[in-house]
Design a protein around this motif. Structure first.
Motif, PDB file in Angstrom:
ATOM      1  N   SER A  35      -5.591  -3.187 -18.502  1.00 28.06           N
ATOM      2  CA  SER A  35      -6.113  -3.363 -17.148  1.00 28.06           C
ATOM      3  C   SER A  35      -5.673  -2.160 -16.313  1.00 28.06           C
ATOM      4  CB  SER A  35      -5.609  -4.674 -16.548  1.00 28.06           C
ATOM      5  OG  SER A  35      -4.204  -4.666 -16.439  1.00 28.06           O
ATOM      6  N   ASN A  36      -6.314  -1.986 -15.150  1.00 27.82           N
ATOM      7  CA  ASN A  36      -6.031  -0.782 -14.360  1.00 27.82           C
ATOM      8  C   ASN A  36      -4.608  -0.806 -13.799  1.00 27.82           C
ATOM      9  OD1 ASN A  36      -6.121  -0.943 -11.141  1.00 27.82           O
ATOM     10  ND2 ASN A  36      -7.406  -2.591 -11.947  1.00 27.82           N
ATOM     11  N   ILE A  37      -3.987   0.379 -13.785  1.00 30.21           N
ATOM     12  CA  ILE A  37      -2.556   0.470 -13.459  1.00 30.21           C
ATOM     13  C   ILE A  37      -2.307   0.157 -11.981  1.00 30.21           C
ATOM     14  CG2 ILE A  37      -0.507   1.957 -13.530  1.00 30.21           C
ATOM     15  CD1 ILE A  37      -1.596   1.398 -16.308  1.00 30.21           C
ATOM     16  N   SER A  38      -3.208   0.552 -11.084  1.00 32.80           N
ATOM     17  CA  SER A  38      -3.010   0.208  -9.668  1.00 32.80           C
ATOM     18  C   SER A  38      -2.963  -1.307  -9.505  1.00 32.80           C
ATOM     19  CB  SER A  38      -4.143   0.774  -8.803  1.00 32.80           C
ATOM     20  OG  SER A  38      -4.258   2.155  -8.978  1.00 32.80           O
ATOM     21  N   CYS A  86       2.811   5.892  -5.861  1.00 31.60           N
ATOM     22  CA  CYS A  86       2.578   5.911  -7.314  1.00 31.60           C
ATOM     23  C   CYS A  86       1.278   6.647  -7.657  1.00 31.60           C
ATOM     24  CB  CYS A  86       2.528   4.491  -7.880  1.00 31.60           C
ATOM     25  SG  CYS A  86       4.113   3.641  -7.836  1.00 31.60           S
ATOM     26  N   SER A  87       0.362   6.720  -6.688  1.00 29.74           N
ATOM     27  CA  SER A  87      -0.894   7.428  -6.937  1.00 29.74           C
ATOM     28  C   SER A  87      -0.687   8.934  -6.916  1.00 29.74           C
ATOM     29  CB  SER A  87      -1.939   7.075  -5.863  1.00 29.74           C
ATOM     30  OG  SER A  87      -2.284   5.725  -5.946  1.00 29.74           O
ATOM     31  N   GLY A 146     -10.476  -5.816  -4.092  1.00 26.45           N
ATOM     32  CA  GLY A 146     -11.056  -4.602  -4.660  1.00 26.45           C
ATOM     33  C   GLY A 146     -10.150  -3.902  -5.650  1.00 26.45           C
ATOM     34  N   LYS A 147      -8.888  -4.264  -5.651  1.00 25.79           N
ATOM     35  CA  LYS A 147      -7.955  -3.571  -6.539  1.00 25.79           C
ATOM     36  C   LYS A 147      -7.961  -4.154  -7.940  1.00 25.79           C
ATOM     37  CE  LYS A 147      -6.493  -0.785  -3.368  1.00 25.79           C
ATOM     38  NZ  LYS A 147      -6.857   0.631  -3.413  1.00 25.79           N
ATOM     39  N   ARG A 148      -8.566  -5.305  -8.097  1.00 25.85           N
ATOM     40  CA  ARG A 148      -8.722  -5.925  -9.408  1.00 25.85           C
ATOM     41  C   ARG A 148      -7.408  -5.959 -10.178  1.00 25.85           C
ATOM     42  NH1 ARG A 148     -10.966  -8.756  -8.645  1.00 25.85           N
ATOM     43  NH2 ARG A 148     -12.301  -9.330 -10.366  1.00 25.85           N
ATOM     44  N   ARG A 151       0.812  -1.211   0.000  1.00 27.06           N
ATOM     45  CA  ARG A 151       0.000   0.000   0.000  1.00 27.06           C
ATOM     46  C   ARG A 151       0.853   1.272   0.000  1.00 27.06           C
ATOM     47  NH1 ARG A 151      -5.398  -0.086   0.533  1.00 27.06           N
ATOM     48  NH2 ARG A 151      -6.268  -2.180   0.207  1.00 27.06           N
ATOM     49  N   ASP A 175      -7.712  -7.354 -15.016  1.00 25.65           N
ATOM     50  CA  ASP A 175      -8.393  -6.808 -13.830  1.00 25.65           C
ATOM     51  C   ASP A 175      -8.909  -7.959 -12.969  1.00 25.65           C
ATOM     52  OD1 ASP A 175      -8.237  -3.942 -14.416  1.00 25.65           O
ATOM     53  OD2 ASP A 175      -9.664  -4.306 -16.016  1.00 25.65           O
ATOM     54  N   LEU A 199       1.786   1.805  -3.549  1.00 26.03           N
ATOM     55  CA  LEU A 199       0.601   2.227  -4.305  1.00 26.03           C
ATOM     56  C   LEU A 199       0.296   3.708  -4.061  1.00 26.03           C
ATOM     57  CD1 LEU A 199      -1.208   0.625  -6.176  1.00 26.03           C
ATOM     58  CD2 LEU A 199      -2.819   0.323  -4.290  1.00 26.03           C
ATOM     59  N   ALA A 200       0.379   4.121  -2.803  1.00 26.82           N
ATOM     60  CA  ALA A 200       0.099   5.531  -2.481  1.00 26.82           C
ATOM     61  C   ALA A 200       1.119   6.441  -3.161  1.00 26.82           C
ATOM     62  CB  ALA A 200       0.118   5.732  -0.968  1.00 26.82           C
ATOM     63  N   THR A 248       1.173   7.363 -14.533  1.00 23.68           N
ATOM     64  CA  THR A 248       0.345   6.267 -14.021  1.00 23.68           C
ATOM     65  C   THR A 248      -1.126   6.458 -14.407  1.00 23.68           C
ATOM     66  OG1 THR A 248       0.013   7.417 -11.936  1.00 23.68           O
ATOM     67  CG2 THR A 248       1.824   5.834 -12.016  1.00 23.68           C
ATOM     68  N   GLY A 249      -1.437   7.620 -14.977  1.00 21.30           N
ATOM     69  CA  GLY A 249      -2.815   7.862 -15.427  1.00 21.30           C
ATOM     70  C   GLY A 249      -2.994   7.644 -16.913  1.00 21.30           C
TER      71      GLY A 249
END
Lengths: 573, 573
Positions: free
Chosen positions: B426-429, B165-166, B397-399, B159, B237, B162-163, B200-201
């Motif tokens: 698929s989603n980057i997170s 990179c977010s 939930g992060k798929r 996490r 995902d 992830l934070a 990352t977006g």
């Protein structure tokens, strides 16, 4: 056959060698041919992005393997092969048109594949190593609506909230207050309170977290001035899965048709093909700024019905992709009435709702239009698709979005719910972002001013870029370009000289693809040929995004103008 | 018909009223019947989670709307309705079996719908308001493999990365070093360096970001001791979209069959139904700890072939869901040989690869097994599915997830690539997390010790819970339960008395669903009836996760034991 293909590629190179003014661009074609020879000789993986193209990839002649193209689902194959009825062999395509090979493959997947085209990646890598071999310094991607890949910065507030929800321990640290805006901290708490057990790592309700759907419904209400029900919201990983879900629901066989605009975003044709339905085209009227004429809808609907096709839905993209037009409210009313009268589901692709650049146009959601006409829940079947990938936020990689589903019976809704459940739920980060774009900071919030500055900065810059590119395109010989009223694209019409069309035919490529390939070879600018979106037969276009950063626009205009002049000089009748 | 259904529901309530020891549990059934009356009278949205059930939901009798059940894709409908050939009307199901209605709906979607069952949510809400009306204080969810929803904490290092990179601006702040581990900061930089423009977006390569696939391939190599190619990795995902993609590819019609274990995770049957194929069942042998017998595979394969079905693939879930067994390496070798000999694609669901709880078993990937047998890329078509939702991380939930695709020809791979492209990426997170679970902190890293402590804490606690529950279940009269060697589930067999079976039949419900409903009514414990996973006809089971937090296990054991005794006392022959 393969020998024939190599021969054709060599001929093309020879012809080009004779013609090309910038001999440097030969480098590109040589690269292609060399790479293609490798393909033919050693059958590497077609889409491998490995630099070792002669690697361990399996061969399609491996008879011991149980899966062959012949044994695959023909709908999957069809999604790629129906180029104007002509079957194009992939190897052949690669031989003749390496860089833009995808363009020839098929309308349906051209954009999707171009997105991460291994050939473009290979070119990018080779450009780094062999700088002097190309007549340009960098590839300029005007092919995909992927703003952050071109340097657009994410909205700070959105990312602050996302980071706090990703690593919730930050919320207990006093140092966090020095690093984050106070409203991002408040918002993160609010979101966490809406998630059972604050567990952002848990599967959510299949439609998405209820509290986030509440925020989205409130945002829709604020936008439209009409009520929105959080139970009508189905959150999705971007808009695409929602479109697929509706196609899956509505299409049983090729007897089921979906009215789609031409030109269109290829997601629609791809999804219809994958689900085995029929695309019923309706042509947007370029002369009236890509207007959507009801008479054309009627004509195509009747034509489809006369062929035994049951038309189930009308897809409308507003603001338009690739065309950039914004529908007038009066036109939208006619469309709603048409769907109501003809018993069609209205599939409203409204992902560019924040992207309107001209003062005389405004975005109106189809739901608002329908409600303002007095139509209620039981009168019109309407699905509105929204995405976090577009707008001023451009969070493509986060895969968030939703569809608002209204006017379906409870038993049909149960089926939509079931389809949503089959993949459990959409990703929570995307869900959080979708709620944020529909409920951004408000006046008085700590982030409000910086948020507005970021948003307005992006949108006003996009408007400027659209205007500059549109004007430049309209100055080119034989090119006409409608306004980019909205979305992220220009879709100019190129009136190609007969000699260019003949040269394209000789190269077994579509004339617009021929033009685009030459543009890339000469300038490094990547655009997508109109054939990728379909167009009125005999007309030629390309789609160019308005997304390169503002400081790059003058260079793009210069390069494009010079290229076009040279191209016309070479092929003028 | 509806009147008949209400009558049946009332009869059931009356019968129950006479029988029930805990009169409080009547509250639940009354709630159901009241709610069902509302359903019949006002036709609310079946799956609406709104508390206003008499709200504005559209009615299936609205003749003005163009979409009806009759006009939907029959494959979508079939995904729900094929309960042992018996068509069950949804309203009827709701009338008779409110809380566990989904169970009766259909094998295929039972788990998926139960996940966010509106009825359970409604019960949860009512429990808050009417505490005294129930014989239990809280609902204990043992139905879904959703660890973080039950209080399991995410792995801190994952996490942190992830934070960062977010919200990449954090990386430029000195205060960040006080809030994050140093290796999470290093890792975030490393990941950002692998993303073009650190964006990352942005949409990524359709298979996922190359650098993250490199990390995953390295993780597979470290796990297996055999090479892995990042170009074989398709990031998804969660595992589900990968399974759908393969089904879409392999299934053209009902003449295409997929061998699936029984019992099975309903994703497989749902996906096969949605794509219009045939599920070819093979039964796991409960007597030998849910063993997978090659003779059974052969028998079912031949049987399917004799019916004109072309069997395309064999799905194996290892460790098993819902059965919890871990395959022995020797057994896996036989399976690989079987697929090789019979020309089947091996679809290896390996999402529980980190969840092994017994010292005498070890997870071996099918790829490792195949390679150790000397089979190379051209010998076996193998797809391995992995997910970030399971393991010790449980990031449902992060798929995130991936499939490793080996042994396909280049032209078939191109089709897989195309399918991956249709939803862009698929989603980057999820992609970042998938790379992290395959390349966690290493000895010497700042986070290593705390990471190991968190991981071992979760896994050893899961092992303890599995053991305690297994022992408790085996002590119950008429219940036998195999070991949970792996995964997150126990799947006990309940030898129900004839009188209970008769009572279930009278209530038009499957005996195991009857048992599970009674368990819920009496204790608040939610488990899923074996019918949701299919089982040997005439046997009855339920699936119980091992996921409630350790301190809750004794209470679960007590409640379950007391309930079971009372149930048997009531129905003993």
């Amino acid at each position: 056959m393969r020998r024939f293909v190599i021969g054709q590629a060599k001929n093309l190179i020879d012809q080009t060698r004779r013609r090309q003014r910038h001999h440097k661009s030969l480098r590109l074609l040589s690269l292609l041919a060399a790479s293609d020879s490798a393909l033919v000789l050693s059958s590497p993986r077609l889409f491998s992005s490995s630099s070792d193209m002669s690697g361990s990839g399996s061969d399609s002649s491996s008879s011991s393997l149980p899966v062959t193209l012949d044994s695959l689902n023909p709908k999957v194959l069809k999604c790629e092969y129906a180029v104007r009825g002509e079957i194009v062999n992939i190897a052949q395509v690669k031989a003749i048109n390496f860089v833009l090979s995808c363009v020839l493959l098929k309308y349906e997947t051209v954009l999707l594949i171009l997105l991460s085209s291994p050939t473009l990646q290979k070119l990018q890598e080779d450009l780094k190593i062999n700088k002097d071999a190309y007549p340009f310094d960098e590839i300029i991607y005007c092919n995909i609506g992927n703003p952050q890949s071109l340097g657009q910065q994410p909205i700070t507030f959105f990312r602050e909230v996302l980071a706090l929800c990703s690593h919730t321990a930050l919320l207990d640290e006093s140092a966090t207050h020095g690093l984050f805006s106070s409203d991002s901290i408040d918002r993160a708490w609010k979101i966490l309170d809406q998630i059972p057990g604050k567990a952002t790592g848990a599967y959510s309700h299949s439609q998405g977290i209820k509290g986030l759907r509440d925020a989205i419904a409130a945002g829709i209400e604020a936008r439209d001035g009409f009520p929105a029900d959080p139970n009508d919201i189905f959150m999705t990983d971007g808009a695409s899965p929602g479109v697929h879900m509706m196609m899956q629901l509505l299409i049983s066989s090729e007897k089921d048709g979906i009215l789609c605009p031409i030109p269109q975003y290829p997601l629609y044709s791809a999804s219809i093909a994958l689900h085995g339905g029929s695309l019923v085209p309706y042509y947007l009227d370029e002369a009236s700024g890509w207007g959507l004429e009801i008479s054309e809808l009627k004509k195509q609907l009747e034509d489809a019905r006369s062929k035994g096709i049951t038309v189930r839905a009308l897809a409308v993209i507003n603001p338009g992709n690739p065309t950039g037009q914004v529908l007038a409210e009066e036109n939208q009313r006619e469309i709603v009435d048409f769907c109501k009268k003809e018993g069609l589901v209205l599939l409203a692709d409204e992902v560019y709702q924040e992207n309107v650049y001209v003062p005389d146009k405004k975005f109106h959601s189809f739901k608002k239009v329908a409600r303002s006409m007095g139509y209620g829940e039981n009168d019109v079947c309407l699905v509105s698709f929204q995405s976090i990938s577009k707008g001023y936020y451009g969070e493509c990689g986060k895969r968030g979005g939703y569809m608002e589903v209204t006017g379906f019976t409870s038993d049909v809704r149960a089926q939509i719910y079931k389809l949503a459940s089959v993949n459990l739920c959409s990703n929570i980060s995307g869900q959080i972002l979708a709620s944020l774009v529909m409920s951004p900071p408000k006046p008085g919030d700590d982030s409000y001013e910086s948020y507005i500055a970021e948003k307005e900065g992006i949108l006003s810059s996009l408007a400027k870029r659209a205007k500059t590119l549109e004007e430049a395109l309209n100055k080119l010989e034989g090119v006409t370009c409608n306004r980019a009223e909205g979305a992220m694209y220009l879709f100019p019409c190129i009136n190609l000289p007969q000699k260019a069309i003949a040269a394209a035919e000789a190269a077994k490529t579509a004339p617009d693809a021929f033009y685009c390939k030459r543009l890339l070879n000469a300038t490094g600018i990547v655009v997508v040929p109109g054939s990728g979106f379909r167009q009125v037969p005999g007309t030629w276009h390309f789609r160019c995004t308005i997304l390169p950063q503002e400081e790059k626009i003058p260079a793009i205009v210069n390069r494009l103008t010079e290229f076009h002049k040279n191209f016309m000089d070479e092929f003028r009748n």
